[in-house]
Design an enzyme around this catalytic site. Sequence first.
Site, PDB file in Angstrom:
ATOM      1  CD  GLU B  59      78.871 -33.612  37.393  1.00 18.25           C
ATOM      2  OE1 GLU B  59      79.736 -33.697  38.292  1.00 18.25           O
ATOM      3  OE2 GLU B  59      79.077 -33.038  36.317  1.00 18.25           O
ATOM      4  CG  PHE B  82      77.540 -33.854  27.238  1.00 15.73           C
ATOM      5  CD1 PHE B  82      77.304 -34.108  25.886  1.00 15.73           C
ATOM      6  CD2 PHE B  82      78.161 -32.670  27.590  1.00 15.73           C
ATOM      7  CE1 PHE B  82      77.688 -33.200  24.921  1.00 15.73           C
ATOM      8  CE2 PHE B  82      78.541 -31.752  26.623  1.00 15.73           C
ATOM      9  CZ  PHE B  82      78.308 -32.015  25.280  1.00 15.73           C
ATOM     10  CG  PHE B  85      78.547 -35.109  32.415  1.00 14.01           C
ATOM     11  CD1 PHE B  85      79.558 -35.889  31.863  1.00 14.01           C
ATOM     12  CD2 PHE B  85      78.478 -33.772  32.052  1.00 14.01           C
ATOM     13  CE1 PHE B  85      80.477 -35.345  30.959  1.00 14.01           C
ATOM     14  CE2 PHE B  85      79.391 -33.224  31.153  1.00 14.01           C
ATOM     15  CZ  PHE B  85      80.387 -34.018  30.605  1.00 14.01           C
ATOM     16  CG  HIS B 128      81.388 -35.262  26.090  1.00 15.87           C
ATOM     17  ND1 HIS B 128      82.642 -35.598  26.563  1.00 15.87           N
ATOM     18  CD2 HIS B 128      81.105 -34.059  26.650  1.00 15.87           C
ATOM     19  CE1 HIS B 128      83.090 -34.641  27.351  1.00 15.87           C
ATOM     20  NE2 HIS B 128      82.182 -33.693  27.420  1.00 15.87           N
TER      21      HIS B 128
END
Lengths: 327, 321
Positions: B59, B82, B85, B128
């Site tokens: 990420e 999501f 994240f 999530h």
Amino acid sequence: MSLNKSQMVTLFTNLVRTNEYDLTMYGRMMAGKLLGFYHPGEGGIAPGVGACSFLNKDDFFSPHHRAHGMGHMLSKGIDLKTYLAEHTGKQGGCCAGRSSFHASYPAFNQFMYSGFIGYNFTPATGWGWAAKRAGKQQVVMMCSGDGSYGQDRAHEGMLMASNWRPPIIFWCENNGLAIHARTDDMHPAEHISSLAQGFDIPVEIVDGQDVFACAEAALRAIEHCRNGKGPFFVECKTTRFREHDIGTPDLIEDKPRTEEMINELKQRDPMVIATERVLAEGILTQNEIDRIKDAAANEVADAWAWADAQPKAEPCEEALLAAVYAP
Amino acid sequence: MSRDLPLIEAIREALIEEMEQDEKVFLVGQDLRGTIFPHTSGLVDRFGTERVIDTPISESGMYGTAMGAAHAGYRPVVDFMFGGFTYVTYSEVAVSTGQQYFLHGSQTPMPLVITAAVGAGGRLANDHAMAIHGSFLHQPGIKVAMPSTPYDAKGLFKAAIRDNNPVVIPWHMGLMMDKGPVPEADYIVPLGVADVKREGNDVTVLANSLQLKNALAVAEKLKDEISVEVIDPRTFEPFDMPTLLKSLEKTNRLVIVDEDWENGGFASTISARVMEQGFDLLDAPVTRVTFPNIPVPGGYMEPYIMPNPQKIEAAIRSVCA
């Protein structure tokens, strides 16, 4: 890749200038005339000069925090008077006096300098991506210390550079210490550059006390990147003569570094090594060296005089609120 | 001309139109090419791998690529899949990007769009399902928006992509396939403009995203008893305070519904601002319907924490009592 006389003079001059700035910063801080921290560069200034003296203005670069990247920046062609003003919270500062010492020079494609160590690796991927897409043979000189290779960002940046083959030079200035921690206690391998091998990035290890050796390695890496051959990793083995930052005890782990240790390190002073070489090879005479030193002292004195004459940056709250979002 | 499109398709249209209009716009994320959600479906065929970029599960690297490209004049849209994240690289999004423009002397605009699916209701648990708008609202230098209708989705995304600042614009999974009219002609929904989705006289309900739908359902249910005005903020930062205050001049009562924790979120911020700027307009305390400070659970426990029509109705009745 051997250096010509003019290149060696440039390197020697930039080394002297860096040293001059670095020493005045120490003095200013001790006199209470510098805002924020200062991380003295003495003993470790050759890699930055070697890395950045032959970059083009539109090459991207990210200076290492040691000596606050001043050697990197002045070698790239930046006039440091606006950096001194920034460091003292003045209106003429390169970032309007708002950045403390974590400044940027967008006109020179320097955008990041973060107090979060290792946070330059991932934007570097973006600079490299942009450089590759622009197709103008720009490179990214991504300078950092050994400590930053503990960051996941370093690993992610190398992974993506390895995948996409952008023109990024990972320039590691390994001085053996991260604040007080020994590099060999924090990293499993003898060389930080071993990490790059896991990403199939070619590596060169160089004597970081020798500005000319650093520059030769930089030129090889720059040529590799300009020719579209993907990323490159250079590890400069360097040191530092002073504490991590002024005011912090000079420790190695929990014990003070001894005078014997420092004297041992000073046997390989980058200023001495460079001076001996230019004299021995007839690149410069002692008179010319003296002139270079005088010019550097004058440059730094003038820069400080300019910065000192700037008013403090103390805008009203409304002006600051209006500066948070871009139009 | 206008057609009915699902919200996710409206987002896809916004991406396509902006990418066609401006070659500096590109997408970066994970599995955008194969697609996890349908808004990036087929985009790689249209724009190529150079502009629809899949990264490793990194990420920070993924986001950093966008940051660096934005420095260099590109206009990236970063898709985190999501919303939870974004917390993996929160420091970059919130601190490095949000504060960059100001701290560096207002020289380098950061035209970045950060998007992701959010929302409880899928029994997916925290990673999530967590909301992100409140966390980014807290940080200076970032704009935050969230659509509740397909029309707003397309218009807000287009406005976000054209904005010269980082814009966090999550979308709620519970609305993904909800259909509504979307014009074919080019339009934007400007950031910072709220929308009165239903007019009323007795109480104002400020609700966003999926909860707007719930608020409208409650307003319809109560219409013969209590006249409820429903406002969709659409943008959390900048927030359209004048529209809210104008409504309160009429209703004098406010319920804020927000699918986020009670502590330090959008609902708390607006409550405080109403106290400061509209205290004399109020006939009852501002009431919030939010998550209690409980992690978003998996399994069958989401109803314990989620705002819903029953909780919204109870809040409306309490301020109108």
